[in-house]
Design a protein around this motif. Structure first.
Motif, short mmCIF file in Angstrom:
data_model
loop_
_atom_site.label_atom_id
_atom_site.label_comp_id
_atom_site.label_asym_id
_atom_site.label_seq_id
_atom_site.Cartn_x
_atom_site.Cartn_y
_atom_site.Cartn_z
N PRO A 179 0.80 -1.23 0.00
CA PRO A 179 0.00 0.00 0.00
C PRO A 179 0.83 1.28 0.00
N GLN A 195 -6.63 -2.34 3.82
CA GLN A 195 -5.43 -2.97 4.40
C GLN A 195 -4.77 -2.07 5.44
N MET A 196 -4.98 -0.77 5.29
CA MET A 196 -4.36 0.18 6.22
C MET A 196 -5.30 0.56 7.37
#
Length: 492
Positions: free
Chosen positions: A3, A150-151
């Motif tokens: 990311p 994802q973060m």
């Protein structure tokens, strides 16, 4: 790809846009710059940039995903666009340039009166708020899946960041900046399209057969559908609807016309429309070719990806890092080339049409425009977040065009009546007609589908426009000599 690397790519991309904004806003800040770019834009730059604005992130994602279900039937609509753009270039652009308009809805005030003027502008504002939000929702959703989930970043934060970035490079010079940023964004989008087609074609291991032969021999490449008049995919429905969609979504849309009105002259604006039409037709066909190749690729490899998910899933997980990088840049470019001009046109229309900004002195005008720009930025954030809980499985582009049929229909009826009749509609009742027409159109469309299995599809735009025209005819009378002279001056 991690990311953090994706974020660096996005940051670099927006760094370029902000640099362009800085370079184009060196002149003294003014509303004339923001609204019309002082009418100094080269026509070829406007034409190329309009490609990205017309296609947007919706086309980038949805058109390839449509091939599995509708084959190349979307080209029927695109062929209709050509007729619509011809009407824009020969009828509407000469009118707008003659009247020297900043907002194209000022024509309605000159032709009918203040109520119709406000009604037309209000329908545009509604249409563009929802349309721009649809497009940005799609991109924000993809970014959310690819990066921010994802973060641990929530969807609302993704949306807010998206709008802030748009505001950041448009707040000072508006359309003057957008004419140039759209050109860059269109270039990125077309590069992404080319890289994706070459990669998928090579991965299919087609051998010595040419790409043209491979596509033309596939049953998915069927363009014309004449067999079922009740179907939404029937040729004449799609073709005629395409012509009217082009007229309303470009010719009667402040967003798209604002770019045309930055050209130096009517002749330049017409050249812009001519070349824009050719290139847009070709690019849409190439997007469908990409959709065909991706659909076959997914079927051969047992990949469960359909409609709006097709391009994103293949780019992220199956076609390699190069395609994914270009997909990401192309998607952002396509989305932002549409969204930035939408925000600017909303600011322009509300400032000029609703707030009557031109009655104030220059410094006060700039303050009002800036506040309006911020207000619409916040509104777009709220609407996009709301869409997260409304949109489900249907392709976004289909929803967008159906909604367009209901919101742009009254504009189609108003302009058609104004241009092709010499009657004077009662300005007091025009808002009522404009509201009733979409309601009746929806009822007719719903019950014809339910009881007669007849799907109006995009054709609901024409039904809506015709009902508006009929309503205006009912509330009309012959103009007085003074009104007749005004109509003559407006249209000749």
């Amino acid at each position: 790809m991690k990311p953090i690397y994706i974020l660096l790519i996005i940051a670099a991309y927006f760094g370029v846009l902000i640099l362009i904004s800085f370079l184009t806003s060196k002149d003294e800040e003014s509303n004339d710059n923001f609204f019309k770019a002082n009418r100094q834009s080269p026509w070829y730059v406007v034409a190329f940039g309009m490609i990205g604005a017309s296609l947007s992130g919706v086309t980038f994602i949805s058109v390839p995903g449509w091939v599995e279900e509708s084959k190349f039937g979307y080209m029927q609509v695109v062929f209709g666009y050509i007729i619509g753009y011809l009407i824009i270039g020969t009828v509407l652009l000469p009118l707008y340039y003659k009247l020297n308009l900043t907002s194209i809805y000022t024509y309605l005030e000159k032709r009918f009166g203040n109520n119709s003027y406000k009604t037309g502008a209000s329908f545009f504002l509604l249409s563009r708020i929802v349309g721009a939000s649809f497009r940005l929702f799609l991109v924000a959703n993809v970014l959310q899946v690819i990066i921010f989930n994802q973060m641990g970043v929530p969807f609302w934060a993704t949306v807010t960041l998206t709008i802030i970035l748009i505001w950041l490079y448009t707040f000072k010079s508006g359309i003057k900046t957008i004419v140039w940023t759209d050109t860059l964004q269109t270039l990125f989008m077309l590069i992404a399209l080319g890289v994706a087609i070459v990669t998928v074609y090579n991965d299919l291991n087609i051998g010595e057969e040419s790409l043209v032969n491979y596509i033309s021999s596939s049953e998915l490449s069927q363009i014309f559908f004449f067999d079922d008049v009740k179907s939404a995919n029937y040729f004449w429905k799609q073709f005629i609807s395409g012509a009217f969609i082009a007229v309303v979504m470009t010719g009667l849309d402040q967003d798209m016309m604002q770019k045309n009105l930055t050209c130096r002259s009517l002749k330049d604006a017409q050249k812009n429309m001519f070349w824009f039409t050719i290139v847009l037709t070709v690019v849409n066909f190439i997007f469908l070719c990409l959709g065909l190749l991706m659909t076959i690729y997914a079927q051969q490899n047992g990949i469960d990806a359909h409609k709006d998910d097709l391009f994103a899933v293949l780019a992220k997980d199956y076609l390699g890092i190069a395609v994914f990088i270009f997909f990401l840049i192309g998607l952002i470019a396509a989305a932002y080339s549409s969204a930035d001009s939408a925000l600017t046109s909303l600011t322009t229309s509300f400032s000029v049409d609703i707030l009557n900004i031109e009655q104030y002195e220059e410094k006060q005008q700039i303050k009002i425009r800036k506040r309006t720009h911020v207000a619409f930025s916040l509104l777009l954030i709220l609407v996009i977040i709301a869409f997260k809980y409304i949109i489900q499985n249907e392709s976004v582009i289909a929803k967008l065009f159906v909604f367009t049929g209901y919101t742009y229909g009254p504009l189609l009826g108003l302009y058609s009546f104004g241009l092709f009749t010499k009657l004077k509609a009662n300005d007091t009742f025009i808002p009522m007609v404009a509201i009733l027409a979409p309601v009746v159109s929806y009822a007719i469309s719903y019950y014809s589908n339910a009881y007669f299995d007849f799907d109006f599809g995009f054709f609901v735009l024409i039904l809506n426009g015709a009902l508006t025209f009929l309503g205006l005819l009912i509330i009309s009378r012959k103009p007085t000599p003074a009104e007749r002279e005004l109509i003559f001056i407006t249209e000749n």
